[in-house]
Motif scaffolding. Structure first.
Motif, PDB file in Angstrom:
ATOM      1  N   VAL A 114     -93.464 -54.306  39.265  1.00 32.23           N
ATOM      2  CA  VAL A 114     -93.805 -54.828  40.604  1.00 32.23           C
ATOM      3  C   VAL A 114     -94.919 -55.865  40.510  1.00 32.23           C
ATOM      4  O   VAL A 114     -95.679 -56.052  41.455  1.00 32.23           O
ATOM      5  N   ASN A 115     -95.020 -56.512  39.360  1.00 30.42           N
ATOM      6  CA  ASN A 115     -96.107 -57.447  39.082  1.00 30.42           C
ATOM      7  C   ASN A 115     -95.705 -58.318  37.890  1.00 30.42           C
ATOM      8  O   ASN A 115     -95.795 -57.873  36.739  1.00 30.42           O
ATOM      9  N   PRO A 116     -95.239 -59.550  38.130  1.00 30.04           N
ATOM     10  CA  PRO A 116     -94.792 -60.402  37.025  1.00 30.04           C
ATOM     11  C   PRO A 116     -95.830 -60.603  35.924  1.00 30.04           C
ATOM     12  O   PRO A 116     -95.492 -60.602  34.737  1.00 30.04           O
ATOM     13  N   ALA A 117     -97.087 -60.781  36.295  1.00 32.23           N
ATOM     14  CA  ALA A 117     -98.125 -60.986  35.278  1.00 32.23           C
ATOM     15  C   ALA A 117     -98.254 -59.759  34.384  1.00 32.23           C
ATOM     16  O   ALA A 117     -98.389 -59.879  33.164  1.00 32.23           O
ATOM     17  N   ARG A 118     -98.198 -58.570  34.981  1.00 32.04           N
ATOM     18  CA  ARG A 118     -98.306 -57.332  34.218  1.00 32.04           C
ATOM     19  C   ARG A 118     -97.164 -57.218  33.191  1.00 32.04           C
ATOM     20  O   ARG A 118     -97.328 -56.591  32.149  1.00 32.04           O
ATOM     21  N   SER A 119     -96.003 -57.821  33.495  1.00 30.28           N
ATOM     22  CA  SER A 119     -94.878 -57.792  32.570  1.00 30.28           C
ATOM     23  C   SER A 119     -94.920 -58.923  31.549  1.00 30.28           C
ATOM     24  O   SER A 119     -94.537 -58.735  30.391  1.00 30.28           O
ATOM     25  N   ILE A 120     -95.371 -60.094  31.975  1.00 33.46           N
ATOM     26  CA  ILE A 120     -95.385 -61.257  31.083  1.00 33.46           C
ATOM     27  C   ILE A 120     -96.305 -61.032  29.889  1.00 33.46           C
ATOM     28  O   ILE A 120     -95.922 -61.263  28.736  1.00 33.46           O
ATOM     29  N   GLY A 121     -97.538 -60.590  30.154  1.00 28.40           N
ATOM     30  CA  GLY A 121     -98.499 -60.402  29.074  1.00 28.40           C
ATOM     31  C   GLY A 121     -98.001 -59.465  27.989  1.00 28.40           C
ATOM     32  O   GLY A 121     -97.915 -59.841  26.809  1.00 28.40           O
ATOM     33  N   PRO A 122     -97.636 -58.221  28.336  1.00 27.52           N
ATOM     34  CA  PRO A 122     -97.143 -57.293  27.301  1.00 27.52           C
ATOM     35  C   PRO A 122     -95.875 -57.777  26.614  1.00 27.52           C
ATOM     36  O   PRO A 122     -95.724 -57.600  25.400  1.00 27.52           O
ATOM     37  N   ALA A 123     -94.958 -58.404  27.365  1.00 29.94           N
ATOM     38  CA  ALA A 123     -93.683 -58.837  26.769  1.00 29.94           C
ATOM     39  C   ALA A 123     -93.891 -59.928  25.726  1.00 29.94           C
ATOM     40  O   ALA A 123     -93.205 -59.953  24.699  1.00 29.94           O
ATOM     41  N   LEU A 124     -94.823 -60.842  25.977  1.00 32.39           N
ATOM     42  CA  LEU A 124     -95.079 -61.927  25.026  1.00 32.39           C
ATOM     43  C   LEU A 124     -95.556 -61.384  23.692  1.00 32.39           C
ATOM     44  O   LEU A 124     -95.234 -61.932  22.633  1.00 32.39           O
ATOM     45  N   LEU A 125     -96.317 -60.302  23.729  1.00 40.96           N
ATOM     46  CA  LEU A 125     -96.814 -59.711  22.485  1.00 40.96           C
ATOM     47  C   LEU A 125     -95.840 -58.696  21.905  1.00 40.96           C
ATOM     48  O   LEU A 125     -95.812 -58.500  20.694  1.00 40.96           O
ATOM     49  N   GLU A 126     -95.049 -58.075  22.740  1.00 41.52           N
ATOM     50  CA  GLU A 126     -94.094 -57.059  22.275  1.00 41.52           C
ATOM     51  C   GLU A 126     -92.861 -57.699  21.649  1.00 41.52           C
ATOM     52  O   GLU A 126     -92.358 -57.253  20.622  1.00 41.52           O
ATOM     53  N   GLY A 127     -92.338 -58.771  22.303  1.00 44.90           N
ATOM     54  CA  GLY A 127     -91.130 -59.435  21.814  1.00 44.90           C
ATOM     55  C   GLY A 127     -89.899 -58.564  21.998  1.00 44.90           C
ATOM     56  O   GLY A 127     -89.894 -57.608  22.773  1.00 44.90           O
ATOM     57  N   GLY A 128     -88.841 -58.873  21.285  1.00 44.31           N
ATOM     58  CA  GLY A 128     -87.638 -58.052  21.292  1.00 44.31           C
ATOM     59  C   GLY A 128     -87.043 -57.873  22.673  1.00 44.31           C
ATOM     60  O   GLY A 128     -86.936 -58.807  23.461  1.00 44.31           O
ATOM     61  N   GLN A 129     -86.658 -56.632  22.973  1.00 43.56           N
ATOM     62  CA  GLN A 129     -86.004 -56.325  24.235  1.00 43.56           C
ATOM     63  C   GLN A 129     -86.899 -56.629  25.431  1.00 43.56           C
ATOM     64  O   GLN A 129     -86.425 -57.107  26.468  1.00 43.56           O
ATOM     65  N   ALA A 130     -88.184 -56.353  25.296  1.00 45.62           N
ATOM     66  CA  ALA A 130     -89.104 -56.609  26.401  1.00 45.62           C
ATOM     67  C   ALA A 130     -89.097 -58.083  26.799  1.00 45.62           C
ATOM     68  O   ALA A 130     -89.118 -58.422  27.980  1.00 45.62           O
ATOM     69  N   LEU A 131     -89.043 -58.961  25.806  1.00 44.38           N
ATOM     70  CA  LEU A 131     -89.054 -60.398  26.085  1.00 44.38           C
ATOM     71  C   LEU A 131     -87.710 -60.866  26.635  1.00 44.38           C
ATOM     72  O   LEU A 131     -87.659 -61.682  27.560  1.00 44.38           O
ATOM     73  N   SER A 132     -86.620 -60.332  26.114  1.00 40.50           N
ATOM     74  CA  SER A 132     -85.299 -60.755  26.576  1.00 40.50           C
ATOM     75  C   SER A 132     -85.019 -60.282  28.002  1.00 40.50           C
ATOM     76  O   SER A 132     -84.229 -60.898  28.723  1.00 40.50           O
ATOM     77  N   GLN A 133     -85.657 -59.194  28.426  1.00 41.99           N
ATOM     78  CA  GLN A 133     -85.447 -58.674  29.775  1.00 41.99           C
ATOM     79  C   GLN A 133     -86.533 -59.116  30.749  1.00 41.99           C
ATOM     80  O   GLN A 133     -86.502 -58.742  31.926  1.00 41.99           O
ATOM     81  N   LEU A 134     -87.457 -59.943  30.281  1.00 42.22           N
ATOM     82  CA  LEU A 134     -88.604 -60.336  31.094  1.00 42.22           C
ATOM     83  C   LEU A 134     -88.205 -61.011  32.396  1.00 42.22           C
ATOM     84  O   LEU A 134     -88.876 -60.848  33.425  1.00 42.22           O
ATOM     85  N   TRP A 135     -87.101 -61.774  32.380  1.00 37.68           N
ATOM     86  CA  TRP A 135     -86.684 -62.508  33.572  1.00 37.68           C
ATOM     87  C   TRP A 135     -86.547 -61.593  34.789  1.00 37.68           C
ATOM     88  O   TRP A 135     -86.919 -61.971  35.909  1.00 37.68           O
ATOM     89  N   LEU A 136     -86.024 -60.377  34.572  1.00 36.48           N
ATOM     90  CA  LEU A 136     -85.821 -59.465  35.698  1.00 36.48           C
ATOM     91  C   LEU A 136     -87.146 -59.056  36.326  1.00 36.48           C
ATOM     92  O   LEU A 136     -87.242 -58.918  37.553  1.00 36.48           O
ATOM     93  N   PHE A 137     -88.169 -58.891  35.490  1.00 34.60           N
ATOM     94  CA  PHE A 137     -89.467 -58.451  35.980  1.00 34.60           C
ATOM     95  C   PHE A 137     -90.282 -59.593  36.596  1.00 34.60           C
ATOM     96  O   PHE A 137     -91.404 -59.383  37.058  1.00 34.60           O
ATOM     97  N   ILE A 138     -89.713 -60.787  36.577  1.00 32.66           N
ATOM     98  CA  ILE A 138     -90.284 -61.921  37.304  1.00 32.66           C
ATOM     99  C   ILE A 138     -89.493 -62.163  38.583  1.00 32.66           C
ATOM    100  O   ILE A 138     -90.055 -62.254  39.682  1.00 32.66           O
ATOM    101  N   VAL A 139     -88.162 -62.226  38.442  1.00 37.84           N
ATOM    102  CA  VAL A 139     -87.303 -62.560  39.588  1.00 37.84           C
ATOM    103  C   VAL A 139     -87.303 -61.461  40.641  1.00 37.84           C
ATOM    104  O   VAL A 139     -87.504 -61.720  41.835  1.00 37.84           O
ATOM    105  N   ALA A 140     -87.062 -60.223  40.242  1.00 38.57           N
ATOM    106  CA  ALA A 140     -86.950 -59.126  41.209  1.00 38.57           C
ATOM    107  C   ALA A 140     -88.238 -58.933  42.030  1.00 38.57           C
ATOM    108  O   ALA A 140     -88.167 -58.810  43.262  1.00 38.57           O
TER     109      ALA A 140
END
Length: 228
Positions: free
Chosen positions: A181-207
């Protein structure tokens, strides 16, 4: 510039404390927050918002969430320049918070489920994840807009109302997506996590942005009726 830096530091604290609870408290099983349970992780995120609301609320309003910033902007309560800068500094803060978590997990004992507390969902449950993130963001931003309204708002209790709402949302949504429920909260961890978190990041921005836009429209409709 002070309000932008306040948003950066506030978002950093939210990611560090909220995601940190999932990372380090989940060391007894391969599930997020297994050590303190879903309620413990939910409280960590909610209490982070409460703490920051009473720390930087008077400086920036304590959005620490691009979805809330979008809702406030669409409601006509801030300029386009400020909205853009808020979002940029929120993402920077989230990256800093995630970087600190990554340092902590690589410089000492670590037994948690992920290194950054990133958001992911079962690839076969994309519709469920999108609906959850959009609907729960709608509720969260709607409460934030109402609680901080000049007329009829919660005043000094706004931070508490918003933080406790985030706790409630996490209790329900953690099993579905880990709760963003917070794009920034998802972007930061996903950039460092990579993999599935990064590939699914779009949903946690758009939704969340979809949910925030809907909440802004609903809040404006109710506010217009309140004035008439």
């Amino acid at each position: 510039m002070r309000k932008y830096l306040a948003e950066m530091l506030g978002t950093m604290v939210l990611v560090l404390m909220g995601c940190g609870s999932a990372v380090f408290a989940g060391n007894v099983a391969d599930t997020v927050g297994a050590g303190v349970g879903t309620l413990g992780v939910a409280l960590a995120f909610g209490l982070s918002v409460v703490a920051m609301a009473y720390t930087i609320g008077s400086i920036s309003g304590c959005h620490i969430n691009p979805a809330i910033t979008l809702g406030v902007w669409l409601s006509g309560r801030m300029s386009s320049k400020d909205a853009t800068m808020y979002m940029i500094f929120q993402v920077i803060g989230a990256i800093i918070g995630s970087f600190i978590l990554a340092l902590l997990t690589t410089t000492g004992g670590f037994d948690g489920p992920t290194a950054t507390g990133s958001n992911t969902f079962d690839p076969g449950e994309m519709s469920q994840a999108f609906i959850a993130e959009a609907v729960f963001t709608f509720i969260f931003v709607w409460v934030a807009l109402a609680a901080t309204a000049e007329k009829g708002g919660a005043g000094n209790l706004a931070g508490l109302a918003i933080g406790l709402t985030l706790v409630l949302i996490h209790i329900v949504c953690i099993p579905i997506t880990g709760t963003s429920v917070n794009p920034a909260r998802s972007i930061g961890p996903a950039l460092l996590e990579g993999g599935q978190a990064l590939s699914q990041l779009w949903l946690f921005i758009v939704a969340p942005f979809v949910g925030a836009a809907c909440s802004a429209m609903v809040w404006k409709w109710f506010a217009a009726g309140h004035k008439s």
